[in-house]
Design a protein around this motif. Structure first.
Motif, PDB file in Angstrom:
ATOM      1  N   UNK A 176       0.874  -1.153   0.000  1.00 22.28           N
ATOM      2  CA  UNK A 176       0.000   0.000   0.000  1.00 22.28           C
ATOM      3  C   UNK A 176       0.919   1.212   0.000  1.00 22.28           C
ATOM      4  N   UNK A 177       0.484   2.341  -0.550  1.00 21.03           N
ATOM      5  CA  UNK A 177       1.368   3.498  -0.656  1.00 21.03           C
ATOM      6  C   UNK A 177       1.699   4.097   0.708  1.00 21.03           C
ATOM      7  N   UNK A 178       2.976   4.417   0.892  1.00 17.95           N
ATOM      8  CA  UNK A 178       3.476   4.971   2.153  1.00 17.95           C
ATOM      9  C   UNK A 178       4.424   6.123   1.853  1.00 17.95           C
ATOM     10  N   UNK A 179       4.298   7.207   2.612  1.00 20.51           N
ATOM     11  CA  UNK A 179       5.254   8.315   2.582  1.00 20.51           C
ATOM     12  C   UNK A 179       5.942   8.350   3.935  1.00 20.51           C
ATOM     13  N   UNK A 180       7.265   8.548   3.940  1.00 19.91           N
ATOM     14  CA  UNK A 180       8.016   8.682   5.187  1.00 19.91           C
ATOM     15  C   UNK A 180       8.767  10.002   5.114  1.00 19.91           C
ATOM     16  N   UNK A 181       8.459  10.885   6.071  1.00 22.74           N
ATOM     17  CA  UNK A 181       9.043  12.227   6.092  1.00 22.74           C
ATOM     18  C   UNK A 181       9.933  12.359   7.319  1.00 22.74           C
ATOM     19  N   UNK A 232       7.700  10.987  10.264  1.00 24.60           N
ATOM     20  CA  UNK A 232       6.262  10.951  10.060  1.00 24.60           C
ATOM     21  C   UNK A 232       5.962   9.958   8.945  1.00 24.60           C
ATOM     22  N   UNK A 233       5.186   8.944   9.254  1.00 25.72           N
ATOM     23  CA  UNK A 233       4.832   7.902   8.298  1.00 25.72           C
ATOM     24  C   UNK A 233       3.356   8.059   7.976  1.00 25.72           C
ATOM     25  N   UNK A 234       3.040   8.171   6.684  1.00 26.78           N
ATOM     26  CA  UNK A 234       1.664   8.295   6.238  1.00 26.78           C
ATOM     27  C   UNK A 234       1.373   7.153   5.269  1.00 26.78           C
ATOM     28  N   UNK A 235       0.353   6.360   5.565  1.00 27.68           N
ATOM     29  CA  UNK A 235      -0.010   5.218   4.724  1.00 27.68           C
ATOM     30  C   UNK A 235      -1.467   5.336   4.316  1.00 27.68           C
ATOM     31  N   UNK A 236      -1.744   5.062   3.049  1.00 27.53           N
ATOM     32  CA  UNK A 236      -3.117   5.085   2.557  1.00 27.53           C
ATOM     33  C   UNK A 236      -3.728   3.696   2.698  1.00 27.53           C
ATOM     34  N   UNK A 237      -4.770   3.622   3.514  1.00 32.87           N
ATOM     35  CA  UNK A 237      -5.464   2.357   3.766  1.00 32.87           C
ATOM     36  C   UNK A 237      -6.975   2.595   3.722  1.00 32.87           C
ATOM     37  N   UNK A 292      -6.546   7.175   6.035  1.00 30.92           N
ATOM     38  CA  UNK A 292      -5.122   7.511   6.092  1.00 30.92           C
ATOM     39  C   UNK A 292      -4.597   7.213   7.495  1.00 30.92           C
ATOM     40  N   UNK A 293      -3.535   6.414   7.556  1.00 33.36           N
ATOM     41  CA  UNK A 293      -2.870   6.096   8.817  1.00 33.36           C
ATOM     42  C   UNK A 293      -1.655   7.006   8.951  1.00 33.36           C
ATOM     43  N   UNK A 294      -1.586   7.752  10.049  1.00 32.57           N
ATOM     44  CA  UNK A 294      -0.452   8.636  10.314  1.00 32.57           C
ATOM     45  C   UNK A 294       0.252   8.154  11.578  1.00 32.57           C
ATOM     46  N   UNK A 295       1.549   7.886  11.445  1.00 27.46           N
ATOM     47  CA  UNK A 295       2.350   7.409  12.573  1.00 27.46           C
ATOM     48  C   UNK A 295       3.446   8.428  12.828  1.00 27.46           C
ATOM     49  N   UNK A 296       3.588   8.843  14.082  1.00 25.86           N
ATOM     50  CA  UNK A 296       4.643   9.780  14.467  1.00 25.86           C
ATOM     51  C   UNK A 296       5.646   9.039  15.337  1.00 25.86           C
TER      52      UNK A 296
END
Length: 150
Positions: free
Chosen positions: A44-49, A56-61, A128-132
């Motif tokens: 699944x698409x994930x952005x890591x900033x 900051x991890x953002x995953x589209x679910x 959207x799953x946001x992990x800090x």
């Protein structure tokens, strides 16, 4: 020697067929590929900033229930796991196309910076799953001096 009737459109049809085949072959690579989620693997698409304070991890679910998603951080490895159950199909329904994916998914990411494990936060809203992952302060890293006797 046989006489062949000349058809001016035959060459155009051959050219059009060749161009169509070229585009069909190449557009397969341009189309959005099926995710491994759809194939049962779990991509699944994930952005890591990387910010000065945290990763900051953002995953589209989209379409998942909050309770079906599990986030784990162990040994500098962030894991996102979960499962989407198949809906019950109704008798007599005639589906023309089914593209929504079901089943288990998981992804893991190695985290190369020290993280304050007790302060990790995860939030799931609107698909959207946001992990800090808060970074550990440089001051918290203590240097230990080892004295050698002898």
């Amino acid at each position: 020697m046989a006489i062949v009737r000349w058809d001016p459109f035959r060459e155009l049809n051959t050219l059009q067929h060749s161009i169509n085949r070229l585009f069909d072959d190449n557009l397969r690579f341009l189309r959005a590929p099926e995710t491994a989620l759809a194939q049962g693997g779990g991509a699944f698409p994930v952005d890591i900033k990387d910010t000065p304070e945290a990763l900051l991890v953002t995953a589209e679910l989209p379409g998942f229930n909050r309770e079906d998603i599990k986030v784990n951080f162990t040994d500098n490895m962030l894991s996102i796991k979960g499962e989407r159950n198949r809906e019950e199909k109704e008798e007599g329904e005639n589906y023309l196309r089914v593209e929504r994916s079901y089943g288990s998914f998981s992804r893991s990411f190695s985290v190369d910076v020290p993280v304050k494990q007790g302060e990790i936060k995860a939030r799931y809203q609107d698909g959207v799953l946001e992990i800090t992952l808060p970074k550990q302060d440089e001051a918290a890293k203590k240097e230990i001096n080892v004295e050698i006797e002898g």
